[in-house]
Design a protein around this motif. Structure first.
Motif, short mmCIF file in Angstrom:
data_model
loop_
_atom_site.label_atom_id
_atom_site.label_comp_id
_atom_site.label_asym_id
_atom_site.label_seq_id
_atom_site.Cartn_x
_atom_site.Cartn_y
_atom_site.Cartn_z
N ARG A 108 -45.84 22.00 -12.54
CA ARG A 108 -45.71 22.70 -11.26
C ARG A 108 -44.77 21.97 -10.31
N HIS A 109 -44.61 20.67 -10.50
CA HIS A 109 -43.57 19.95 -9.77
C HIS A 109 -42.20 20.27 -10.36
N ILE A 110 -42.13 20.22 -11.67
CA ILE A 110 -40.85 20.40 -12.35
C ILE A 110 -40.28 21.79 -12.07
N LEU A 111 -41.15 22.76 -11.83
CA LEU A 111 -40.68 24.11 -11.52
C LEU A 111 -39.98 24.19 -10.17
N ILE A 158 -37.09 17.84 -13.38
CA ILE A 158 -37.38 16.71 -14.25
C ILE A 158 -36.88 15.41 -13.64
N GLU A 159 -35.71 15.46 -13.02
CA GLU A 159 -35.13 14.24 -12.44
C GLU A 159 -36.03 13.66 -11.34
N GLY A 160 -36.56 14.52 -10.48
CA GLY A 160 -37.45 14.06 -9.42
C GLY A 160 -38.74 13.49 -9.99
N GLN A 161 -39.28 14.15 -11.02
CA GLN A 161 -40.51 13.66 -11.62
C GLN A 161 -40.29 12.30 -12.30
N LEU A 171 -50.95 10.62 -4.59
CA LEU A 171 -49.85 9.88 -5.21
C LEU A 171 -50.06 9.77 -6.71
N ALA A 172 -51.31 9.48 -7.10
CA ALA A 172 -51.62 9.34 -8.52
C ALA A 172 -51.50 10.67 -9.25
N SER A 173 -52.05 11.72 -8.67
CA SER A 173 -52.00 13.03 -9.33
C SER A 173 -50.56 13.52 -9.47
N ALA A 174 -49.69 13.09 -8.55
CA ALA A 174 -48.29 13.49 -8.59
C ALA A 174 -47.50 12.71 -9.63
N GLY A 175 -48.06 11.61 -10.14
CA GLY A 175 -47.39 10.89 -11.21
C GLY A 175 -46.64 9.65 -10.82
#
Length: 261
Positions: A15-18, A24-27, A51-55
């Motif tokens: 859901r971040h990558i979308l 992908i670069e931001g993740q 912060l943890a759940s976001a990776g």
């Protein structure tokens, strides 16, 4: 440094990558990030969990205190079963249950100036989730000295505030520009004044959001602005804050006295 994402991570963070702004670069930037959270209480709990759940790749939690029954009304990283446990260790357990891939460093200590300098120097962004001016100013001094962005939050009663102090840009204020360290400010404790539980969640989540944006280099941060929240009216007020050239921490003369500035 680029960090490859495996199939499970691509699914976990999909859901971040979308989001075009992240992708992908931001993740990958989040996976490689080192974030320092000072305080694992009301603000540090939601901030660290998001912060943890976001990776975020490595999360360092600093707190010398233990979990008390009165904390559980608002400090959502802790549980009844962990009353009496060190808060940093309790928060690490909560994070592991959400995202075991995050490297969590739990430090059970009250960091002095020298220790803060060491910790801040090794971080990409710092979150001040403490509840006293002395520590806030110590964290600010370390961030200015090592040019590490600082995300600051505070809550008492029904009032909250959040801002970003980014010393990487020479024209932006530091925490001491807003609250001079040579002025007498009275620390107000939750134990005497109380605090509305959801407010620490709101402000702590915003601190996490600002930290994630800084790590990924997206959007516009709160640097140069102070957001004030009136929780009873649920009204936000945004105040512009400028740099004090005479600030003893980040002013022209102060920076000129720091090696490498």
């Amino acid at each position: 440094m680029s960090v490859e994402l495996n199939d499970a991570q691509l699914l976990r963070y999909s859901r971040h990558i979308l989001l075009d702004e992240i992708g992908i670069e931001g993740q990958q930037k989040l996976q490689a990030a080192r974030v320092l959270v000072i305080g694992a209480g009301g603000l540090g709990s939601p901030a660290a969990l998001y912060l943890a759940s976001a990776g975020v790749g490595r999360l360092t939690l600093v707190d010398h205190d233990t979990v008390d029954l009165t904390n559980l009304q608002r400090q959502i990283a802790h549980t009844t079963a962990r009353v009496g446990s060190p808060k940093a260790e309790s928060a690490r357990a909560a994070i592991a249950a959400i995202n075991p891939e995050v490297d969590v460093v739990a430090l059970l200590e009250r960091a002095d100036d020298a220790r803060l300098a060491e910790l801040v120097r090794d971080a990409d962004v710092v979150l001040d989730c403490t509840d006293n001016f002395a520590t806030r100013h110590a964290v600010n001094r370390a961030c200015v000295a090592h040019k590490v962005p600082l995300v600051s939050g505070a809550v008492i009663r029904f009032d909250g505030q959040v801002s970003v102090f980014d010393p990487r840009a020479g024209d932006l204020p530091c925490y001491s520009c807003l609250f001079p360290q040579d002025q007498a400010f009275e620390d107000v404790a939750c134990s005497t004044m109380g605090v509305f539980a959801p407010l620490v969640g709101i402000v702590g989540a915003m601190q996490a959001a600002e930290a994630l944006k800084l790590v990924m280099g997206i959007g516009t941060s709160l640097a140069g602005r102070l957001l004030l929240l009136d929780g009873l009216r649920m009204e936000w007020t945004s105040i512009g804050i400028g740099r004090n050239d005479g600030c003893p921490v980040c002013g022209t003369l102060a920076l000129g006295s720091v090696p490498g500035k």
